[in-house]
Each structure stands twice: as structure tokens, then as C-alpha cells.
Motif scaffolding. Structure first.
Motif, mmCIF file in Angstrom:
data_model
loop_
_atom_site.group_PDB
_atom_site.id
_atom_site.type_symbol
_atom_site.label_atom_id
_atom_site.label_comp_id
_atom_site.label_asym_id
_atom_site.label_seq_id
_atom_site.Cartn_x
_atom_site.Cartn_y
_atom_site.Cartn_z
ATOM 1 N N TYR A 170 0.718 -1.307 -0.120
ATOM 2 C CA TYR A 170 -0.139 -0.018 0.051
ATOM 3 C C TYR A 170 0.932 1.118 0.172
ATOM 4 O O TYR A 170 0.427 2.298 -0.749
ATOM 5 C CB TYR A 170 -1.126 0.087 1.118
ATOM 6 N N LYS A 171 1.837 1.110 0.716
ATOM 7 C CA LYS A 171 2.770 2.379 0.711
ATOM 8 C C LYS A 171 3.791 2.531 -0.379
ATOM 9 O O LYS A 171 3.776 3.767 -1.088
ATOM 10 C CB LYS A 171 3.912 2.150 1.952
ATOM 11 N N GLU A 172 3.842 1.542 -1.028
ATOM 12 C CA GLU A 172 4.598 1.508 -2.450
ATOM 13 C C GLU A 172 3.700 2.106 -3.600
ATOM 14 O O GLU A 172 4.099 2.883 -4.455
ATOM 15 C CB GLU A 172 5.160 0.376 -2.743
ATOM 16 N N GLY A 173 2.356 1.760 -3.535
ATOM 17 C CA GLY A 173 1.615 2.148 -4.690
ATOM 18 C C GLY A 173 0.327 1.946 -4.577
ATOM 19 O O GLY A 173 -0.553 2.001 -5.471
ATOM 20 N N GLY A 174 -0.313 2.086 -3.228
ATOM 21 C CA GLY A 174 -1.730 2.278 -2.824
ATOM 22 C C GLY A 174 -2.513 1.055 -3.073
ATOM 23 O O GLY A 174 -1.965 0.286 -3.353
ATOM 24 N N LEU A 175 -3.795 1.202 -3.462
ATOM 25 C CA LEU A 175 -4.763 0.049 -3.610
ATOM 26 C C LEU A 175 -4.345 -0.532 -4.904
ATOM 27 O O LEU A 175 -4.615 -1.716 -5.109
ATOM 28 C CB LEU A 175 -6.203 0.458 -3.593
ATOM 29 N N ARG A 176 -3.962 0.187 -5.748
ATOM 30 C CA ARG A 176 -3.600 -0.321 -7.076
ATOM 31 C C ARG A 176 -2.515 -1.406 -7.042
ATOM 32 O O ARG A 176 -2.587 -2.387 -7.692
ATOM 33 C CB ARG A 176 -3.299 0.638 -8.158
ATOM 34 N N SER A 177 -1.631 -1.397 -6.135
ATOM 35 C CA SER A 177 -0.552 -2.222 -5.899
ATOM 36 C C SER A 177 -0.790 -3.205 -5.167
ATOM 37 O O SER A 177 -0.664 -4.424 -5.626
ATOM 38 C CB SER A 177 0.579 -1.643 -5.325
ATOM 39 N N VAL A 178 -1.769 -3.438 -4.149
ATOM 40 C CA VAL A 178 -2.310 -4.320 -3.430
ATOM 41 C C VAL A 178 -3.215 -5.289 -4.352
ATOM 42 O O VAL A 178 -3.376 -6.302 -4.332
ATOM 43 C CB VAL A 178 -3.231 -3.541 -2.323
ATOM 44 N N PHE A 179 -4.011 -4.705 -5.176
ATOM 45 C CA PHE A 179 -5.111 -5.416 -6.276
ATOM 46 C C PHE A 179 -4.173 -5.593 -7.530
ATOM 47 O O PHE A 179 -5.224 -5.972 -8.421
ATOM 48 C CB PHE A 179 -6.236 -4.311 -6.394
ATOM 49 N N LYS A 180 -3.179 -5.658 -7.543
ATOM 50 C CA LYS A 180 -2.441 -5.925 -8.814
ATOM 51 C C LYS A 180 -2.964 -7.281 -9.106
ATOM 52 O O LYS A 180 -2.650 -8.375 -8.428
ATOM 53 C CB LYS A 180 -0.956 -5.691 -8.560
ATOM 54 N N GLY A 181 -3.014 -7.531 -10.573
ATOM 55 C CA GLY A 181 -3.483 -8.628 -11.097
ATOM 56 C C GLY A 181 -4.969 -9.201 -11.027
ATOM 57 O O GLY A 181 -5.457 -10.334 -11.293
ATOM 58 N N SER A 182 -5.754 -8.338 -10.447
ATOM 59 C CA SER A 182 -7.152 -8.459 -10.465
ATOM 60 C C SER A 182 -7.743 -9.002 -11.973
ATOM 61 O O SER A 182 -8.661 -9.873 -11.988
ATOM 62 C CB SER A 182 -8.178 -7.359 -9.908
ATOM 63 N N CYS A 183 -7.506 -8.265 -12.969
ATOM 64 C CA CYS A 183 -8.068 -8.590 -14.234
ATOM 65 C C CYS A 183 -7.639 -9.929 -14.543
ATOM 66 O O CYS A 183 -8.337 -10.668 -15.046
ATOM 67 C CB CYS A 183 -7.572 -7.614 -15.412
ATOM 68 N N ALA A 184 -6.194 -10.495 -14.172
ATOM 69 C CA ALA A 184 -5.954 -11.901 -14.676
ATOM 70 C C ALA A 184 -6.588 -12.775 -13.680
ATOM 71 O O ALA A 184 -6.981 -13.936 -14.179
ATOM 72 C CB ALA A 184 -4.320 -11.853 -14.654
ATOM 73 N N THR A 185 -6.835 -12.475 -12.678
ATOM 74 C CA THR A 185 -7.684 -13.102 -11.427
ATOM 75 C C THR A 185 -9.035 -13.348 -12.049
ATOM 76 O O THR A 185 -9.561 -14.509 -12.212
ATOM 77 C CB THR A 185 -7.636 -12.703 -10.298
ATOM 78 N N MET A 186 -9.602 -12.630 -12.597
ATOM 79 C CA MET A 186 -10.742 -12.612 -13.394
ATOM 80 C C MET A 186 -10.918 -13.389 -14.586
ATOM 81 O O MET A 186 -11.835 -14.072 -14.828
ATOM 82 C CB MET A 186 -11.734 -11.287 -13.297
ATOM 83 N N LEU A 187 -10.002 -13.136 -15.285
ATOM 84 C CA LEU A 187 -9.724 -13.697 -16.470
ATOM 85 C C LEU A 187 -9.770 -15.400 -16.280
ATOM 86 O O LEU A 187 -10.185 -16.161 -17.129
ATOM 87 C CB LEU A 187 -8.344 -13.537 -17.401
ATOM 88 N N ARG A 188 -9.230 -15.729 -15.107
ATOM 89 C CA ARG A 188 -8.978 -17.224 -14.952
ATOM 90 C C ARG A 188 -10.249 -17.647 -14.311
ATOM 91 O O ARG A 188 -10.837 -18.770 -14.486
ATOM 92 C CB ARG A 188 -7.832 -17.252 -13.546
ATOM 93 N N ASP A 189 -10.946 -16.854 -13.543
ATOM 94 C CA ASP A 189 -12.165 -17.490 -12.477
ATOM 95 C C ASP A 189 -13.380 -17.377 -13.168
ATOM 96 O O ASP A 189 -14.310 -18.470 -12.870
ATOM 97 C CB ASP A 189 -12.358 -16.548 -11.216
ATOM 98 N N LEU A 190 -13.609 -16.441 -14.028
ATOM 99 C CA LEU A 190 -14.826 -16.573 -14.598
ATOM 100 C C LEU A 190 -15.271 -17.609 -15.573
ATOM 101 O O LEU A 190 -16.160 -18.516 -15.151
ATOM 102 C CB LEU A 190 -15.343 -15.310 -15.554
ATOM 103 N N PRO A 191 -14.432 -18.275 -16.396
ATOM 104 C CA PRO A 191 -14.792 -19.411 -17.284
ATOM 105 C C PRO A 191 -14.735 -20.763 -16.227
ATOM 106 O O PRO A 191 -14.983 -21.649 -16.286
ATOM 107 C CB PRO A 191 -13.897 -19.163 -18.473
ATOM 108 N N SER A 192 -13.354 -20.552 -15.393
ATOM 109 C CA SER A 192 -12.924 -21.758 -14.701
ATOM 110 C C SER A 192 -13.957 -22.053 -13.620
ATOM 111 O O SER A 192 -14.312 -23.350 -13.360
ATOM 112 C CB SER A 192 -11.672 -21.464 -14.105
#
Length: 310
Positions: A170-192
């Protein structure tokens, strides 16, 4: 096929209850993590290990080499690195996933005892991925960083546990850093997730159709849960590899997110790299997901006993 269609068109199940699924899914998720985390650690390390220089040996030659080196260098506890993140987050992650699945079913059900078709089950399962991603993405970001830190020659140990990792991100990049990879996670989880629930429900329907009592049993639950887990990873593995690489990379490595990871991986490592780490995850998938669904069915039986109307 005729037998399955007969089961499909027979209204035998009550309308989905998202609240009940939220509670039972959380319990099932805990069972999943406790039984499968060591192989998840091996999977992540194989996915994120650095490329060897020309003439050098890779850091790990495979699943068993990775396990042996981890235990030799870090002890058995090394296989459980990063477990605090999924164990803390797993109850809400699986709770949201199964609640999302129940809600997806409920939105499509017409009447109190409506049996969904298999395409509708797939849609409901995919819908669950939207719910779980918001909790799963930051949890997996932290887990991946904890699992991969300190490996290799001169590897730096940057984080002292889950909380320290979350604070530093969070200190390094805020919430964007904490949630990094969200689109990839969704790309995996929706069809799977859609395939995950579809396979489970299909196998349980076949088991019911061939049962004298018309009820599921422990053996069918274990087999259906394990098979569902393997189906999930067969479909979701490429997106998971991209997610792990993106989440473990230093800031600025991949300017266009998962697209940059995909291009870099294909050019430098080839298409087979999209299934790197598949051996440990497939070994893990069956027992971990069998334990998950067994825990859920156990929790459902408990509720049916103490609160039949719930």
C-alpha cells in the motif's frame, strides 16, 4: 445421456440460498487450503522462477526437485509460506464464491423447486467469479510475494508476513498495488468457476440417477469435488501462470499488464510455459477440492439437522 436429462428436468432441489452457501462455502474453503497449500507453493515457485542464463541449469528441474530444495533449504515450513494470507482470506473468498454461485442460480430459477440446465449452471458458476475476485486478487498478490521471496541465490526477504506485505504494498503503490493482477484473476475465474460447478453438478446428478435412494453419498461427493478441481485448473492454468508472473514482478516490468506478460512469455518461453506448474497443481487439485466439497456437504447436513428451514 437420457438418464441425465431425466434428472435435469426433475424439480428436486430447493431454491438456492446465498446466505447458507456463504457459510458452508467458507467452511469448505478452509478445508481446501489446509489440504492443498504445500503443492500451491511449489506451483507458484515453478511459475515464477527466473529464466536460466545460457548454459545454466534452471532453479528447479520439476515438481519433486522444487519440493526437495524447498524442504532442504527452508524446512517443511517453507512449503507453508504465505498460507496466512489464503487461510485468513479463504473463508470470505470461498464464502463469496459459493454465495455468488447460489445467487447466480437463484436469479435464473423460476419457482421454489426449479432444476437448472447445465448451461445455466455454467453461467451461475461464472457469476461467482465476479464475487470472489474482489477478495481473492489482493490475497493472492500477497500469497505469491510471500511464496517467492528469498528464493534463488541472494534472494531478498522483503516481507515479514501477511500484514507487513500488505502495508508495504500500500505504501509503495496504494490500492492499485495491492489489487495488482485483478484482471488476470477474473480472466482465470470466470470461465474456470463455470466449469468447476458444472462438472461437480453433472457428476452428482449421474450419481443420484444411479443411486437406489436418489441421494448423494460421501464417495460421489469426494470424486465430484476432486474432478471439478482438476477441470478448473485444466481451463484456468494459463491465466493463473500470467497472474503469478504479473503479481510477483517488480513495478514497471509489464507496462500493459497481463497482455505484456503473455507476449513476453510466448516469445521467450513458448506456449508450453502457460502450463508451467501444472503437475503440482493437478496433484493438489483432486484432494484439496474433494476436501472442500466434503466440508460443504458436511456443513449442509449440519444445517439440515439443526435448522431444516434455513
Amino acid at each position: 445421456m437420457a438418464v441425465v436429462e431425466k434428472v435435469q428436468n426433475t424439480p428436486t432441489e430447493r431454491k438456492a440460498n446465498p446466505l447458507k452457501s456463504f457459510i458452508t462455502g467458507g467452511f469448505g474453503g478452509i478445508c481446501n487450503v489446509l489440504s492443498g497449500h504445500p503443492l500451491d507453493t511449489i506451483k507458484v515457485r515453478l511459475q515464477t522462477m527466473p529464466r536460466p542464463a545460457p548454459g545454466e541449469q534452471p532453479l528447479y528441474r520439476g515438481t519433486f526437485d522444487c519440493a526437495a530444495k524447498t524442504i532442504r533449504n527452508e524446512g517443511v515450513r517453507g512449503l507453508y509460506k504465505g498460507m496466512s494470507a489464503p487461510l485468513t482470506g479463504v473463508a470470505p473468498i470461498f464464502a463469496m464464491c459459493f454465495a455468488g454461485y447460489a445467487l447466480g442460480k437463484r436469479l435464473q430459477q423460476r419457482g421454489e423447486e426449479a432444476k437448472l440446465t447445465y448451461p445455466q449452471i455454467f453461467v451461475a458458476g461464472s457469476f461467482s467469479g465476479l464475487f470472489s475476485t474482489f477478495i481473492m486478487a489482493p490475497g493472492e498478490r500477497i500469497k505469491v510475494l510471500l511464496q517467492t521471496q528469498g528464493i534463488g541465490p541472494g534472494g531478498e526477504k522483503k516481507y515479514n508476513g501477511m500484514i507487513d506485505c500488505a502495508v508495504k504494498l500500500y505504501k509503495e503503490g496504494g490500492l492499485r498495488s495491492v489489487f495488482k493482477g485483478s484482471c488476470a484473476t477474473m480472466l482465470r475465474d470466470l470461465p474456470s468457476n463455470g466449469l468447476y460447478f458444472l462438472v461437480y453438478e453433472y457428476i452428482q446428478d449421474v450419481a443420484k440417477a444411479n443411486s437406489k435412494t436418489g441421494e448423494i453419498n460421501t464417495a460421489s461427493t469426494i470424486f465430484a469435488g476432486g474432478a471439478a478441481g482438476m477441470a478448473y485448473w485444466l481451463l484456468g492454468m494459463p491465466a493463473d501462470v500470467l497472474k503469478s508472473r504479473l503479481q510477483s514482478a517488480p513495478e514497471g516490468t509489464y507496462k500493459h499488464g497481463v497482455r505484456s506478460v503473455f507476449k513476453d512469455l510466448i516469445v521467450k518461453d513458448g506456449p508450453l510455459a502457460l502450463y508451467r506448474g501444472v503437475t503440482p497443481i493437478m496433484i493438489r487439485a483432486f484432494p484439496a477440492n474433494a476436501a472442500c466439497f466434503f466440508g460443504i456437504e458436511l456443513a449442509n447436513k449440519f444445517f439440515n439437522l439443526v435448522a431444516p428451514s434455513f
